[in-house]
Each structure stands twice: as structure tokens, then as C-alpha cells.
Enzyme design. Sequence first.
Site, PDB file in Angstrom:
ATOM      1  CB  ILE A   1      -0.988   0.016   1.193  1.00 19.80           C
ATOM      2  CG1 ILE A   1      -0.257  -0.105   2.527  1.00 19.80           C
ATOM      3  CG2 ILE A   1      -2.033  -1.068   1.040  1.00 19.80           C
ATOM      4  CD1 ILE A   1      -1.194  -0.077   3.731  1.00 19.80           C
ATOM      5  CG  ASP A   2      -0.045   4.276  -2.695  1.00 20.35           C
ATOM      6  OD1 ASP A   2       0.671   3.486  -3.334  1.00 20.35           O
ATOM      7  OD2 ASP A   2      -1.102   4.754  -3.135  1.00 20.35           O
ATOM      8  CE  LYS A   3       6.470   9.131   3.350  1.00 20.22           C
ATOM      9  NZ  LYS A   3       7.341  10.237   2.895  1.00 20.22           N
TER      10      LYS A   3
END
Length: 302
Positions: free
Chosen positions: A137-139
Site C-alpha cells: 500500500i502507498d506510503k
Amino acid sequence: MDIKEFTIQIEQAGDRLDKTLSTLNEDWSRTHIQSLIKSGLVLVNGQPIKTNYKGADGDLVTVEIPEPEELDIKAEEMNLEVLYEDSDVLVVNKPKGMVVHPAPGHLTGTLVNGLMAHCKDLSGINGVMRPGIVHRIDKDTSGLLMVAKNDLAHESLVSQLVEKSVTRRYRALVHGNIPHDQGTVNAPIGRDKQDRQSMTVTRENSRDAVTHFTVLDRFKDFTLVECQLETGRTHQIRVHMKYIGFPLAGDPKYGPRKTLNIGGQALHAGILGFDHPRTGEYLEFEAPLPEYFSSLLTVLEK
């Protein structure tokens, strides 16, 4: 050294080769390809070329991919929130602001660094940079990730992702007021030709992407939705919600110029379910909204 070969098609003739190659492989940026060209690792019909070379119909392009550098990824003690763990798999709740795995120039402070300190047995299928990592998942997206502790578990979890049998439900706050209570976005996603760091809905060099959404609450200028992923493309929810006119609040890449200053998109991977790789038992986990997200909803309700 890995060697890839491509043949330039007539519709690609006349385009710069770095641009063509970057559309053929979404993991290659034009900058990376130009670096390979300068190093003599890209040949056209057996001959080295310059970075501004334009392809011709029928050109045979050979790209030599150097072996990745052996980087020293260090274990780091972190206070990870582990919801489940056994000898095969663990489920962790990643906080907003944490990168999932190291990359050149960013080798510390990632979830992988913390996992390496937490447990010594992580699957090696994804190599030294991504031990145990099955999906990302994105930062600035918080929430649940499943991590494989051996190769058997890794292969099983990846197979479930491919078969679309993994449950992945997200909470997202979007700009605007969605008029209908639920919907499905079925639109292919690929890299944006104008900005190689972004994804977009496109028919060119794209992959199928499907997001289902349900409205949970409506506010004056925002809507709270639950999104369920059928596929797992890069930035999928962020791209799809922007595509239908309701971009995520706080999103610096896909959101409107005037958005909420909350340090990134309001997106939380709250529910994750999968079949255990060894027993076959279905497991499902839920992580509550992080404090910043729940506080934001309280403010909007008022």
C-alpha cells in the site's frame, strides 16, 4: 544479466526509443532507460545508439538489465502493530507515512526494516529488497498488509491475489457528494505518458482494474466511502475515484489543488481476509481508522 528483446511495430516507428520502452514496461522510467542507453546496454539491430534515437518499423531492440546491486538492508527495532502471526504468515497494520520496502536512496525506516527485526524468517521470493512482501500500500495509506514468512506461504497468497479471492476493503474520504449509494469503476490503469510517476485510466499499455464502492456517510463537501478492490493496480483507488470526479481528500498527486492538509490521501486499508496458506481456513482482520482519520470525520460531522 537479464536480456529482453523487443521488435518495434509500425505504430511505434518515429517515437523516441526511451519513450517506447517505458510504455512497454511500466517498471522502467525514461530516465532509467536513458541510463541503460548511455551504458551501452541498449542495442538496436546489434548496434549501440544515442539517447535521442527514434525507432523504425522492424527494429530489433535488445535491452540488457544489470543484476541489482546487493544492498545492505538493516533490521530496525520498531513498535509494529502485528494483528496476527504464526509460522507461515503475519498481518501488520502499517501506519500512515511509512514506506513498505526499501529502494535505492531510501534504505531505512521502512516496514521491511521493522519486519526484519521482528522475525528472522521471511520469504525470499521478492529478493533482498522486499523479503516477505506479497502486496503493497502507498506510503501515506494506512492499514493492513499480509506478510509471508516462507516461500510456500508467499506463493499461496500471491495465487489468491491473482484469483481475486483476497478480501481488501478500504475507507476513503473523497471530495464532492456522490449522488448514488454504490457503484463499480471498471477502467484499465496504466502509466501516465505525461507524468511517468503517475498512473491514469488509459487503454494503452494498461491492465484491467475494478473497484467497487459503497457510500457510508455524506458531509457538506465530502463523502466517506468503502472501496473493495477486485484488482490491485498501483494507486488504483486514488486513480479510479479521480476518474469518476471524486478525488481523495488530501491526495497531493491526484487530488484537487485545494485539498485538506492532512499529510497525504485519506485512505485506510481497514479489512483484509484470505485463506491460510497451510490450513485453508479463511481469516479476516479489521483495523480501526487511525486517529487523524477519525478526528477528521468528527470535525466534518460538526
